[in-house]
Motif scaffolding. Sequence first.
Motif, PDB file in Angstrom:
ATOM      1  N   ALA A   1       0.799  -1.277   0.072  1.00  0.00           N
ATOM      2  CA  ALA A   1       0.083  -0.108  -0.130  1.00  0.00           C
ATOM      3  C   ALA A   1       0.985   1.268   0.170  1.00  0.00           C
ATOM      4  CB  ALA A   1      -0.975   0.023   1.243  1.00  0.00           C
ATOM      5  N   LEU A   2       2.065   1.295   0.715  1.00  0.00           N
ATOM      6  CA  LEU A   2       2.724   2.301   0.695  1.00  0.00           C
ATOM      7  C   LEU A   2       3.555   2.604  -0.691  1.00  0.00           C
ATOM      8  CD1 LEU A   2       4.715   4.444   1.982  1.00  0.00           C
ATOM      9  CD2 LEU A   2       6.339   2.759   2.399  1.00  0.00           C
ATOM     10  N   GLY A   3       3.846   1.603  -1.549  1.00  0.00           N
ATOM     11  CA  GLY A   3       4.269   1.700  -2.827  1.00  0.00           C
ATOM     12  C   GLY A   3       3.094   2.446  -3.752  1.00  0.00           C
ATOM     13  N   ASN A   4       1.934   1.804  -3.417  1.00  0.00           N
ATOM     14  CA  ASN A   4       0.872   2.582  -4.172  1.00  0.00           C
ATOM     15  C   ASN A   4       0.608   4.128  -3.927  1.00  0.00           C
ATOM     16  OD1 ASN A   4       0.097   0.281  -5.607  1.00  0.00           O
ATOM     17  ND2 ASN A   4      -1.211  -0.489  -3.918  1.00  0.00           N
ATOM     18  N   VAL A   5       0.841   4.279  -2.629  1.00  0.00           N
ATOM     19  CA  VAL A   5       0.797   5.739  -2.163  1.00  0.00           C
ATOM     20  C   VAL A   5       1.818   6.639  -2.821  1.00  0.00           C
ATOM     21  CG1 VAL A   5       0.944   7.266  -0.191  1.00  0.00           C
ATOM     22  CG2 VAL A   5      -0.619   5.454  -0.247  1.00  0.00           C
ATOM     23  N   LEU A   6       3.220   6.273  -2.978  1.00  0.00           N
ATOM     24  CA  LEU A   6       4.133   6.928  -3.225  1.00  0.00           C
ATOM     25  C   LEU A   6       3.815   7.060  -5.089  1.00  0.00           C
ATOM     26  CD1 LEU A   6       7.228   5.467  -1.520  1.00  0.00           C
ATOM     27  CD2 LEU A   6       5.976   7.477  -1.122  1.00  0.00           C
ATOM     28  N   LEU A   7       3.348   6.434  -5.701  1.00  0.00           N
ATOM     29  CA  LEU A   7       2.948   6.446  -7.156  1.00  0.00           C
ATOM     30  C   LEU A   7       2.103   7.341  -7.426  1.00  0.00           C
ATOM     31  CD1 LEU A   7       2.915   2.624  -8.402  1.00  0.00           C
ATOM     32  CD2 LEU A   7       4.826   4.361  -8.847  1.00  0.00           C
ATOM     33  N   TYR A   8       1.149   7.344  -6.340  1.00  0.00           N
ATOM     34  CA  TYR A   8       0.120   8.458  -6.241  1.00  0.00           C
ATOM     35  C   TYR A   8       0.591   9.821  -6.193  1.00  0.00           C
ATOM     36  CZ  TYR A   8      -3.978  10.952  -4.763  1.00  0.00           C
ATOM     37  OH  TYR A   8      -5.029  12.017  -4.624  1.00  0.00           O
ATOM     38  N   LEU A   9       1.523  10.078  -5.146  1.00  0.00           N
ATOM     39  CA  LEU A   9       2.070  11.078  -4.790  1.00  0.00           C
ATOM     40  C   LEU A   9       2.585  11.695  -5.887  1.00  0.00           C
ATOM     41  CD1 LEU A   9       2.866  10.740  -1.013  1.00  0.00           C
ATOM     42  CD2 LEU A   9       1.155  12.011  -2.189  1.00  0.00           C
ATOM     43  N   LEU A  10       3.591  10.709  -6.823  1.00  0.00           N
ATOM     44  CA  LEU A  10       4.314  11.170  -7.942  1.00  0.00           C
ATOM     45  C   LEU A  10       3.553  11.545  -9.206  1.00  0.00           C
ATOM     46  CD1 LEU A  10       7.365  11.242  -8.901  1.00  0.00           C
ATOM     47  CD2 LEU A  10       7.071   8.858  -9.602  1.00  0.00           C
ATOM     48  N   HIS A  11       2.542  10.445  -9.464  1.00  0.00           N
ATOM     49  CA  HIS A  11       1.845  10.833 -10.884  1.00  0.00           C
ATOM     50  C   HIS A  11       0.573  11.573 -10.679  1.00  0.00           C
ATOM     51  CE1 HIS A  11       4.801   8.203 -12.946  1.00  0.00           C
ATOM     52  NE2 HIS A  11       4.638   7.389 -11.869  1.00  0.00           N
ATOM     53  N   GLY A  12       0.086  11.703  -9.231  1.00  0.00           N
ATOM     54  CA  GLY A  12      -1.335  12.356  -9.099  1.00  0.00           C
ATOM     55  C   GLY A  12      -2.324  11.641  -9.487  1.00  0.00           C
TER      56      GLY A  12
END
Length: 814
Positions: A656-667
Amino acid sequence: MLHVEPPLHPEGGTTLYVHTFPRLLEHVEPRAARSQVRLLHQLDESSYLAFCRSVLDDYDRILQEKYANDERSSGGSDPVEDEWATWSIWQETEGMLKPNGYDLLLYNQFAADYSWAGINVALNWAMKLRNFDRAHETRRSSLLLLDSSFGGNVPTFDGNIKEPALTLWSIKIPFDGDPPITSQTEGPLDWDDEPNFEPDLVPQYMPPVSTSSTRVIAFDLFGTILDRDGAIDDAMRLLSPLHPDRRRLSELYLECELMRHKDDVDIPYIDIVRHALKDVCIFLELSINEVVFHEAVQTILQPGLYADAEAAVRTLVDQGYALLGLPIPDAKSFSLPQLPSGLTVDDEPAPLSDLFSQNHSTFSGLLERCRAAWGTAEKNQVLVVTSSFYRVMEPAYMADFPTVLVQRPEGLGSGLNLRTSDPALAVDGLQALARQLQNTSSIHSPLPLKRIRTLRRTFRIRGMYQTTHLLGAGSPGRVSNAFHVLTGSGVAIKSGSASEDTPDMPCAVRYEALVYSLLRGHPGIPSCKWSGLDRGSHILILEQLGANLEQLRRLSRGELPWKTVVMLGVQMFNRIEFAHSRGVVLRDIKPENFAMGVGEKSHIVYLFDFGLAKLYVDPSTGAHIPYREGRVALGTMHYSSYNVHFGRGRRDDLEALGNVLLYLLHGRLPWQGIYAPSKEAKLRRMGEMKAGSAAFRDLLACSPAEFTTYFDHCRGLKFEEKPNYALLRQLFSQIMEREGWTGDTGFDLLDGSSGKGTLMPDEYQLDVRFTGGDLTTLQDMLPRVLWLRKTASTVDEKHSHSVLAATDLNSALN
């Protein structure tokens, strides 16, 4: 063309372009209260109607653009049917405006940047951090340390961990499909016997009480004559001579002292002092030297006189005023100096509670006491002088006595305002009081502050924390922003009670308090100031945090810079690893559950909100919880792991942390906003997309290669298998070294010149095209108007035609 009354007369016929900032007011007043707002210039009727039409036209245009560009994806090859929906609780309204009279889209780019609720939290945090860094030239290299001490096996549960862990294990909330628990180790709680939660209401604001010819001056001795704040500061210097912010330590001591008194009102004051000092030492992680500790206790019990007390009292006596001292709380506990001559003090001391709370009886008999000593006197001829807004000024005002607030710059809580009343006079010392009393016009005709009436009521929790606004609410409880009534320091308060529908289910707030006790001691976990039952509600008082990561993402125009994502990821990973080392799996990893600190902690990422957390090991045996199928899906589905329906463990927190970081990076993540015929169908499709769809592979392909390694490791783990924290941590270090960021602690989201940097008022300037080059005219005529323009390097070409001057509605309303 809009017309206002009274009319504006700019020199040379300059055209003024006015813009009301969309949603810059974090809390829009209720509709019934808007009629109370009075601005300097009012629109006439025809202009007001034109204003409303413009709002509605712009709103309709935004909706048309939104739906015209809506691809209505199903997340796969299936065509979206008419009756399908996104099944989202919160609609995707980022950048949209609401037709409520406050939002006029004239300045399109500014609206796109600042048109969402919560802007004040993120904007204020970012600006305060900038100012803090500039003032202190802060370097925080230690924040990139990898906290490798949490990379070992699950630690043995010692006495400090075992007690809350066993309690947590025994009252686990059945969020994950388990049957309800009807018994608890502490015994069943009879929720029906608890009263309704009714905290103290904060008095409504009223203007200051006017005074006529003053005859008697009544001093609250602590804070005006006796320097108790200085004694506390000296004690803090003894305990921690090298601490950079002794003022904050003194405020912390006052908070601990009051909390100790609330917990045991009958305890002697010297014991309160000892316990409060020990609390401060624990907070600072100081070893207690008994000799120094004893000296600190005696220092607090021996306050001296303020340097200006003797001379000021002598001057006031010479001016003909009768001087009276309010009773000293628990005077026998203090070693007090000789008070200035001419100041009358009753031999009968006040109770200890008067040192911490309001005693309205003091003022019910104050007028009779003045008359008995000095003959006839009326209330408006008696000035109550104090440095305490809460303890003395508010009850004096409620008893109709005029007040003087002494605001010494070094005084604790000197800038505090409870927003209930204003003093007839505010001075910065007793000598200033003597001078001001000679100028009768300055005190006999006080000018009250202009305030906006509001229908929203505020409360006081435990009599010491005053709420300001609601931060969030849901079935687990309500979270409010609040501040301490003695020091003004901010906190977050979570409150809740057992559900009437499920009385056998423990209160979620009580459960969460146990998780905080289990995770205490880590710098990235908010400190819990107090938890317990107060007036029928379970209360959790936590240190105040800044903007959460979702707010920062929006403030950065939708996507955080890559360097910031990596730096945040390092700290977020460490927080999760620490929770796992304490036997806790979090089960709700999302941007909203991570927030930045404030002040000197502004660069620290905090993990909070543990309502769904759970022990994954039995604290008595160390055994891992068993794998079970058919569990209820938990957490926030956008970020949860693909196997969320098959059990939640350490692997799923990290994925889930990986998904959050991708979300913060790509919006945005590929499965956000997809359409489906039902919620269940949408969850299935989201799981399929996360498992390795083309959309997810494309997302990884346009992301750094370390993300692929990260997800491969997380998804290769069995349910009970321990993640290789060292391997995953090395991925972050590898990125930092490759990009040359090692040792660099600057978040580039605060750099307005970067492609994805935060856009703040520092990056907006006056557009001289609308002023004919004459800036002085506008600055002289409208000193409260904030004229802003986005710099040429950051203005979108498609929006450049609408860069207009702007009036700051937030400033105008305040």
